[in-house]
Enzyme design. Structure first.
Site, PDB file in Angstrom:
ATOM      1  N   HIS A 129       4.096   9.494 112.023  1.00 17.02           N
ATOM      2  CA  HIS A 129       4.758   8.635 112.852  1.00 17.02           C
ATOM      3  C   HIS A 129       5.291   7.514 112.265  1.00 17.02           C
ATOM      4  CE1 HIS A 129       5.237   6.805 116.549  1.00 17.02           C
ATOM      5  NE2 HIS A 129       4.690   5.628 116.476  1.00 17.02           N
TER       6      HIS A 129
ATOM      7  N   CYS B 225       6.530   6.125 122.858  1.00 14.88           N
ATOM      8  CA  CYS B 225       7.127   6.675 121.610  1.00 14.88           C
ATOM      9  C   CYS B 225       6.414   8.182 121.185  1.00 14.88           C
ATOM     10  CB  CYS B 225       6.681   5.857 120.319  1.00 14.88           C
ATOM     11  SG  CYS B 225       7.303   3.938 120.993  1.00 14.88           S
TER      12      CYS B 225
ATOM     13  N   GLU C 176      -2.645   5.311 110.547  1.00 12.19           N
ATOM     14  CA  GLU C 176      -2.522   6.640 110.398  1.00 12.19           C
ATOM     15  C   GLU C 176      -2.822   7.275 109.187  1.00 12.19           C
ATOM     16  OE1 GLU C 176       1.810   7.429 110.964  1.00 12.19           O
ATOM     17  OE2 GLU C 176       1.619   9.848 111.242  1.00 12.19           O
TER      18      GLU C 176
ATOM     19  N   HIS D 279      13.410   3.689 114.620  1.00 19.45           N
ATOM     20  CA  HIS D 279      12.474   4.029 115.607  1.00 19.45           C
ATOM     21  C   HIS D 279      13.334   4.663 116.923  1.00 19.45           C
ATOM     22  CE1 HIS D 279       9.170   5.401 117.773  1.00 19.45           C
ATOM     23  NE2 HIS D 279       8.223   4.114 117.455  1.00 19.45           N
TER      24      HIS D 279
ATOM     25  N   PHE E  76       2.834   3.332 122.712  1.00 18.95           N
ATOM     26  CA  PHE E  76       2.314   2.303 123.466  1.00 18.95           C
ATOM     27  C   PHE E  76       1.393   2.880 124.573  1.00 18.95           C
ATOM     28  CE2 PHE E  76       5.473  -1.567 122.862  1.00 18.95           C
ATOM     29  CZ  PHE E  76       4.942  -1.812 121.449  1.00 18.95           C
TER      30      PHE E  76
ATOM     31  N   LYS F 145      11.306   7.537 109.860  1.00 20.49           N
ATOM     32  CA  LYS F 145      11.751   6.337 110.387  1.00 20.49           C
ATOM     33  C   LYS F 145      12.320   5.301 109.328  1.00 20.49           C
ATOM     34  CE  LYS F 145       8.939   6.515 114.599  1.00 20.49           C
ATOM     35  NZ  LYS F 145       8.136   7.678 114.380  1.00 20.49           N
TER      36      LYS F 145
END
Lengths: 78, 421
Positions: free
Chosen positions: B311, B170, B322, B348, B407, B343
């Site tokens: 994010h 991502c 975050e 996403h 990830f 998002k």
């Protein structure tokens, strides 16, 4: 036009996205119909699937034109 | 090192085809989420997604035939078609169509994808099992591998400079833009077409992300409510698809040809969590170090940041980690910063997310407006940062920071600044 030729033409038109009037017996897949080496592999696969025949790699290399394909398949299916 | 500016932008995504169309809908607070329409998801826990609205190409719909010959489309996975569409729009927007050998060899492509053609890999696996190896198409491999988005774009536009790709889950889109900027800064290219493309709306992807417990499963009947970053009821992200691509250009090159300049890419930071394959490190230190590195590279301090495009995926763990990292970064300045998670509207887009969010960050600077965080009804934590709930806000933005975390514990931050000579 034989049944085999009509089915070959249909596959060529679909896979190469060319106009039907260009798909004549002497048309070379690469030189006349804009195929690349991967397209010709896929064409042979499509012929195998359509006609339930096996086209070995060395035979596939001799199939360069629409007419070659029709002749090979006609012989195999005879 | 040379300065790098953004001179073109292109996007296809859940809010439609085209940057301006998508931006208008984003600012209007519209959501791209709905029940999955084009595959059977009846046995999958998450049955919603942010799909690209398809149509004849009018009114912001996506018509793939406008971007790739139909006979070529069947050879490739959709992420490549999306990449071609976004790149086509971006290059047109930049008014850059290199024809001379010099111009072509000085223009490169760096487009990544988180996963690449996973849908086609699934289909070919079924063919292999049912019909055997002789039925695998010669276009199977070149139509699925990640760097072929860059490959197809270079072939379509005659771009003979660096041809590169990124696969960092991502964070892909942000890494692609950051790395492409460096290629220009270091002189390897004058122009780079950079971003990410992703086509993850297929049964295998949805099943896989469900197994990771990453997707929202509690909003199948109310899809527009599912993506709700920072909200107490969030339960995972909503899958999105599409591509975002920017044209990056050496400042002197852009000035010499009189190009329109959207903004400047001034900062890029990278870090690793070294913690867990899917969970972000709980102390948020990876995110913090990544943002700090980006600001340092930009030569600005945390006090200078006006807007953070988070994010913020709407997962239970990630959002708060975050948020805490951004609070730590901003210190006392947190009261006057806006931070939103787009998002909430787009879902996403995995490897394309960082790229479309970079574009949204640049547009926030251009238009003096920050996009909203939808569905933020009940924040799960107290913060003095303005999370821009529900509706967009007018505010001057000179410096925007865009975060992407993936990830594997891979983090990237980009910093954009209003262009000033």
């Amino acid at each position: 036009m034989s049944d085999i030729a009509a089915r070959v033409n249909k596959i060529v038109i679909e896979h190469l996205g060319v106009d039907a009037d260009k798909v004549i017996e002497s048309a070379n897949f690469i030189d006349d119909l804009g195929a690349d080496s991967l397209d010709t592999v896929e064409l042979v696969m499509a012929f195998e699937e359509e006609f339930s025949v096996e086209i070995p790699d060395d035979a596939a290399e001799t199939i360069r034109t629409v007419g070659d394909a029709v002749a090979f398949i006609s012989k195999k299916s005879a | 090192m040379r300065r790098v500016v953004i001179t073109g932008m292109g996007m296809v995504g859940p809010l439609g085809m085209g940057v301006e169309h998508s931006w208008k809908r984003l600012i209007a607070g519209e959501s791209g989420a709905a029940r999955v329409s084009r595959i059977d998801v009846s046995d999958i826990a998450s049955q919603i997604a942010c799909e690209i609205p398809r149509g004849d190409g009018s009114n912001g719909t996506f018509n793939p035939d406008q971007w790739m010959d139909p006979k070529d489309q069947r050879k490739v996975d959709e992420f490549i078609v999306y990449g071609l569409a976004a790149a086509g729009e971006a290059l047109r927007d930049a008014n850059w169509a290199p024809e001379s050998h010099e111009d072509q060899t000085r223009t490169g492509v760096l487009v990544g994808s988180g996963i690449g053609g996973i849908g086609g890999i699934y289909d070919a696996s079924v063919t292999l099992l049912e019909k055997g190896p002789r039925r695998i198409s010669p276009f199977f491999i070149p139509g699925r591998i990640i760097n072929l988005a860059s490959g197809y774009i270079s072939i379509a536009h005659g771009l003979k400079g660096p041809n590169h790709s990124v696969a960092t889950a991502c964070s892909t889109g942000a890494h692609a833009i950051g790395d492409a900027g460096r290629l220009i800064m270091l002189g390897d290219a004058d122009v780079m077409v950079a971003g990410g493309a992703e086509s993850p709306i297929n049964r295998l992807s949805l099943a896989g992300f469900c197994a990771c417990r990453a997707l929202s499963t509690g909003f199948n009947e109310t899809p527009e409510k599912a993506s709700r970053p920072y909200d107490r009821d969030r339960d995972g992200f909503v899958m999105g698809e599409g591509a975002g691509i920017v044209v990056l250009e050496a400042l002197e090159h852009a000035l010499a040809r009189g190009a329109k300049i959207y903004g400047e890419l001034v900062g890029y930071g990278l870090s690793g969590d070294a913690y867990h394959i899917t969970s972000p490190a709980e102390d948020g230190d990876g995110a913090f170090r990544c943002m700090t590195a980006a600001l340092k590279r930009a030569g600005v301090s945390a006090e200078d940041v006006d807007y953070v495009n988070a994010h913020g995926t709407s997962t239970p763990l990630g959002d708060e980690i975050e948020l805490r990292a951004v609070e730590r970064l901003l210190g006392s300045r947190r009261n006057s910063v806006a931070m939103s998670a787009t998002k909430s509207a787009t879902g996403h887009l995995l490897g394309a997310a960082g790229a479309i969010e970079a574009i949204f960050s640049v547009l926030a600077i251009r238009d003096g407006i920050v996009p909203p965080t939808l569905n933020l009804d009940h924040p799960s934590v107290e913060t003095s940062i303005d999370l821009v709930p529900h509706t967009a806000k007018k505010r001057k933005v000179d410096i925007a920071l865009s975060n992407s975390f993936g990830f594997g514990g891979t983090n990237a931050s980009l910093v954009f600044r209003r262009y000033e000579a």
